[in-house]
Write a protein that holds these residues in place. Structure first.
Motif, PDB file in Angstrom:
ATOM      1  N   THR A 207       0.835  -1.199   0.000  1.00  0.00           N
ATOM      2  CA  THR A 207       0.000   0.000   0.000  1.00  0.00           C
ATOM      3  C   THR A 207       0.869   1.248   0.000  1.00  0.00           C
ATOM      4  OG1 THR A 207      -1.247   1.410   1.537  1.00  0.00           O
ATOM      5  CG2 THR A 207      -0.314  -0.578   2.453  1.00  0.00           C
ATOM      6  N   GLY A 210       0.101   3.570   3.033  1.00  0.00           N
ATOM      7  CA  GLY A 210       0.613   3.041   4.295  1.00  0.00           C
ATOM      8  C   GLY A 210       2.124   3.198   4.387  1.00  0.00           C
ATOM      9  N   ALA A 211       2.817   2.932   3.269  1.00  0.00           N
ATOM     10  CA  ALA A 211       4.271   3.065   3.267  1.00  0.00           C
ATOM     11  C   ALA A 211       4.680   4.518   3.471  1.00  0.00           C
ATOM     12  CB  ALA A 211       4.841   2.530   1.957  1.00  0.00           C
ATOM     13  N   ALA A 212       3.879   5.446   2.940  1.00  0.00           N
ATOM     14  CA  ALA A 212       4.206   6.864   3.097  1.00  0.00           C
ATOM     15  C   ALA A 212       4.234   7.242   4.577  1.00  0.00           C
ATOM     16  CB  ALA A 212       3.191   7.724   2.339  1.00  0.00           C
ATOM     17  N   MET A 213       3.290   6.691   5.354  1.00  0.00           N
ATOM     18  CA  MET A 213       3.282   6.947   6.803  1.00  0.00           C
ATOM     19  C   MET A 213       4.550   6.424   7.457  1.00  0.00           C
ATOM     20  SD  MET A 213      -0.471   6.092   8.383  1.00  0.00           S
ATOM     21  CE  MET A 213      -1.366   5.184   7.118  1.00  0.00           C
ATOM     22  N   VAL A 215       7.507   5.568   6.069  1.00  0.00           N
ATOM     23  CA  VAL A 215       8.724   6.233   5.602  1.00  0.00           C
ATOM     24  C   VAL A 215       8.858   7.605   6.260  1.00  0.00           C
ATOM     25  CG1 VAL A 215       9.754   7.350   3.581  1.00  0.00           C
ATOM     26  CG2 VAL A 215       8.923   4.991   3.430  1.00  0.00           C
ATOM     27  N   ARG A 217       7.783   8.546   9.174  1.00  0.00           N
ATOM     28  CA  ARG A 217       8.202   8.352  10.564  1.00  0.00           C
ATOM     29  C   ARG A 217       9.667   7.916  10.631  1.00  0.00           C
ATOM     30  NH1 ARG A 217       6.652  10.068  15.216  1.00  0.00           N
ATOM     31  NH2 ARG A 217       4.501   9.712  14.629  1.00  0.00           N
ATOM     32  N   SER A 283      -4.628  -3.845   3.478  1.00  0.00           N
ATOM     33  CA  SER A 283      -5.863  -4.505   3.890  1.00  0.00           C
ATOM     34  C   SER A 283      -5.765  -6.029   3.845  1.00  0.00           C
ATOM     35  CB  SER A 283      -7.043  -4.022   3.037  1.00  0.00           C
ATOM     36  OG  SER A 283      -6.772  -4.219   1.667  1.00  0.00           O
ATOM     37  N   GLN A 286      -5.875  -7.890   7.032  1.00  0.00           N
ATOM     38  CA  GLN A 286      -7.185  -8.080   7.640  1.00  0.00           C
ATOM     39  C   GLN A 286      -7.963  -9.203   6.944  1.00  0.00           C
ATOM     40  OE1 GLN A 286      -9.168  -4.308   7.426  1.00  0.00           O
ATOM     41  NE2 GLN A 286     -10.512  -4.711   9.156  1.00  0.00           N
ATOM     42  N   PHE A 309       4.537  -3.699   9.831  1.00  0.00           N
ATOM     43  CA  PHE A 309       3.484  -2.769  10.253  1.00  0.00           C
ATOM     44  C   PHE A 309       2.222  -3.100   9.477  1.00  0.00           C
ATOM     45  CE2 PHE A 309       1.347   1.476   9.476  1.00  0.00           C
ATOM     46  CZ  PHE A 309       0.745   1.538  10.726  1.00  0.00           C
ATOM     47  N   CYS A 310       1.200  -3.560  10.186  1.00  0.00           N
ATOM     48  CA  CYS A 310      -0.099  -3.803   9.559  1.00  0.00           C
ATOM     49  C   CYS A 310      -0.892  -2.508   9.639  1.00  0.00           C
ATOM     50  CB  CYS A 310      -0.847  -4.923  10.276  1.00  0.00           C
ATOM     51  SG  CYS A 310      -0.043  -6.527  10.131  1.00  0.00           S
ATOM     52  N   VAL A 311      -1.243  -1.938   8.495  1.00  0.00           N
ATOM     53  CA  VAL A 311      -1.901  -0.631   8.487  1.00  0.00           C
ATOM     54  C   VAL A 311      -3.306  -0.701   9.085  1.00  0.00           C
ATOM     55  CG1 VAL A 311      -2.551   1.345   7.062  1.00  0.00           C
ATOM     56  CG2 VAL A 311      -0.486   0.054   6.526  1.00  0.00           C
ATOM     57  N   PRO A 312      -4.142  -1.663   8.692  1.00  0.00           N
ATOM     58  CA  PRO A 312      -5.463  -1.720   9.335  1.00  0.00           C
ATOM     59  C   PRO A 312      -5.402  -2.441  10.671  1.00  0.00           C
ATOM     60  CG  PRO A 312      -5.326  -3.410   7.659  1.00  0.00           C
ATOM     61  CD  PRO A 312      -4.001  -2.690   7.652  1.00  0.00           C
ATOM     62  N   GLU A 313      -6.496  -2.405  11.410  1.00  0.00           N
ATOM     63  CA  GLU A 313      -6.661  -3.241  12.600  1.00  0.00           C
ATOM     64  C   GLU A 313      -6.603  -4.683  12.129  1.00  0.00           C
ATOM     65  OE1 GLU A 313      -7.306  -1.886  15.660  1.00  0.00           O
ATOM     66  OE2 GLU A 313      -7.465  -3.794  16.710  1.00  0.00           O
TER      67      GLU A 313
ATOM     68  N   SER B  70     -10.997   0.757  10.249  1.00  0.00           N
ATOM     69  CA  SER B  70     -10.921  -0.553  10.905  1.00  0.00           C
ATOM     70  C   SER B  70     -10.398  -0.416  12.330  1.00  0.00           C
ATOM     71  CB  SER B  70     -10.059  -1.516  10.091  1.00  0.00           C
ATOM     72  OG  SER B  70      -8.710  -1.109  10.077  1.00  0.00           O
ATOM     73  N   ARG B  71      -9.423   0.485  12.538  1.00  0.00           N
ATOM     74  CA  ARG B  71      -8.896   0.675  13.892  1.00  0.00           C
ATOM     75  C   ARG B  71      -9.924   1.362  14.786  1.00  0.00           C
ATOM     76  NH1 ARG B  71      -2.883   0.969  14.399  1.00  0.00           N
ATOM     77  NH2 ARG B  71      -2.073  -0.231  12.663  1.00  0.00           N
ATOM     78  N   MET B 150       8.227  10.854  -0.614  1.00  0.00           N
ATOM     79  CA  MET B 150       7.244   9.795  -0.772  1.00  0.00           C
ATOM     80  C   MET B 150       5.858  10.382  -1.039  1.00  0.00           C
ATOM     81  SD  MET B 150       7.214   6.426  -0.278  1.00  0.00           S
ATOM     82  CE  MET B 150       5.785   5.332  -0.291  1.00  0.00           C
TER      83      MET B 150
END
Lengths: 325, 325
Positions: A207, A210-213, A215, A217, A283, A286, A309-313, B70-71, B150
């Motif tokens: 995703t 998700g990777a942008a978040m 990277v 950090r 996703s 999940q 790191f799993c982006v969703p719950e 989802s979270r 990114m």
């Protein structure tokens, strides 16, 4: 007060004479999950269904021990021995670490510290743990003035400047973490491994967002991003995916394909151009654990740290990852 | 490429002529939980059992929208409208915020941003939201160089320096948070409230060790700790508990008593000597929600921000707190 202190000193002396060592005062107890043995006053430590595993904990706070246990249990984290060490009138944190270095049921040692008492014990034990390949990971409060004041009033110990604690940990090979959660997330990452020699991270994702978040950090922590190896570039070119221009390897466009994910991950884990591999899972964590989570489980536990790191719950995927780490 | 861009411009012009506004391109869809309406390509947005509530989300990343959903769902967070805004060729984030200010089903507006496009729209809308008492809370990536790079490659937008974004948010009354999780934790805290005028925190706890963690962290953010009001000092003196010497009000020694917890909390919430009340709840959050969690639920939602940290894993208590906030 003074009477209590005199009583404590007398008691320790009497115990020593009789060949006994004491834990406490202010200990909430001791739990050994491999022996199914628990002696404790803390409700959380009595929780049924605890999972035995390789991680031992020594805590100066009984509450923190209970919190680690209940939070760890919820994510499938396996514990070995849990000690509420109390005020260390006799046995110190360092002495117990030293004991755990030789314990075959302990693979890593987690510390919750409010203060450093008898730091020389801990220094020696941490160096033995390092040599034995057992990571020692510490979460220590007292980073702010208010926190120091609080630690003093709660544990009765004197607190030194926090920068000194950081230097002490680094010097003796103890990994310091910044949150309680990290105390549960780090052991699986570093267990059985020597500290990485470099700071080049390869990031693989299903995703882009998700990777942008991740990277973003990671960039704040000062890691370097690894260039993808030629094998990965070629493999993905065959699927019409271009990588190399961005700090991440984004396999989204390949679709949900475990037969793509697995080989790319294998290439990254054997590549000498990175020191750690970070998988960002979208996703599928999940809804389709076979796509990325399963290949990660199959290939984890090798010679290189592999973070996920799993982006969703995705509680089930997190538990599966924890158990198989 | 260039052809695509020309097509996009033509399409927006044609739609405008016909009286239509467009969302996207690169939108993953729109969901309205109060109307039980969903149009989306994102699997997470189709998850059943979503709870309608007061919080609307606008996201430049479809993945982030799915992750928040989802979270949030796992902790009982109630959503209103969810928009994957895409590349804003026509409708901008600011225009949608402006629309949500007048939406009776929206109590607070959450933004996931990779970049600031048409910031003047957002500035105007944020000021209207502020006047209407609807908090706007933003998580924006692009804080590190790698993250900016990114964000540019993922969203195609130009990224400015991050300090400019922080200044922009502050100037227009937008709350900026530093983690994805905080985007879910902040709305319940500030919803319906004007920003606090001071930074004096009253901390109440049922666990000394748990409070030490919280105080240590708070100390790093530079909050001031409030002196307990005389009413609380007197009330606890009657139970043999002395407070005042430490930054926290520790009611542990009163035992697990809702009839003590409730009145002390009420005193703190009406005390003009603090600006926010923070409750640290120990093992009772897990095993005895009547002790502290229930009084917190009963007294929350007033004129003062009331934050809660459950030290152990306590999913049921967290859900109960979220639903009743």
């Amino acid at each position: 007060g003074e009477d209590g202190l005199r009583f404590q000193v007398d008691m320790v002396a009497a115990a020593r004479e009789g060949g006994l060592r004491l834990i406490g005062p202010n200990s909430m107890g001791v739990v050994n999950l491999h022996a199914a043995m628990g002696m404790t006053t803390n409700a959380a430590l009595e929780a049924p269904g605890l999972i035995p595993g390789p991680f031992s904990v020594i805590s100066q706070s009984g509450t923190a021990l209970g919190a680690l246990l209940s939070r760890g249990q919820a994510r499938g984290f396996g514990f070995s021995k849990l000690l509420s060490i109390g005020n260390e009138s006799d046995l110190s944190v360092g002495e117990v670490v030293d004991f755990l270095v030789d314990d075959p049921d302990t693979g890593a040692i987690l510390l919750f510290l409010e203060t450093l008492r008898r730091a020389e014990d801990l220094a020696l034990a941490a160096r033995r743990a390092y040599a034995a390949g057992k990571p020692v990971i510490a979460y220590k409060i007292g980073r702010s003035d208010a926190g120091q004041q609080m630690a003093v009033s709660h544990s009765g110990a004197l607190a030194g400047p926090d920068a000194a604690a950081t230097a002490f940990f680094r010097h003796h090979g103890i990994v310091r973490v910044d949150t309680l959660e990290a105390l549960l997330e780090t052991p699986n990452l570093v267990s059985g491994l020597k500290p990485a020699t470099g700071r080049r991270a390869a990031v693989m994702t299903t995703t882009g967002g998700g990777a942008a978040m991740v990277v973003d950090r990671l960039g704040l922590t000062g890691v370097d991003f690894a260039v993808p190896p030629a094998s990965v570039v070629t493999r993905l070119e065959g699927l019409g995916i271009r990588v190399g221009g961005s700090p991440v390897i984004d396999v989204t466009m390949a679709g949900a394909r475990p037969d793509v994910y697995g080989p790319v991950l294998a290439d990254l884990l054997t590549d000498t151009g990175n020191d750690v591999v970070i998988c960002v899972v979208g996703s599928s964590a999940q809804f389709r654990p076979d796509v990325a989570v399963q290949p990660i489980i199959e290939q984890g536990g090798g010679d290189k740290p592999l973070a996920v790191f799993c982006v969703p719950e995705a509680g089930d995927s997190l538990k599966a990852l924890a158990v198989h780490a």
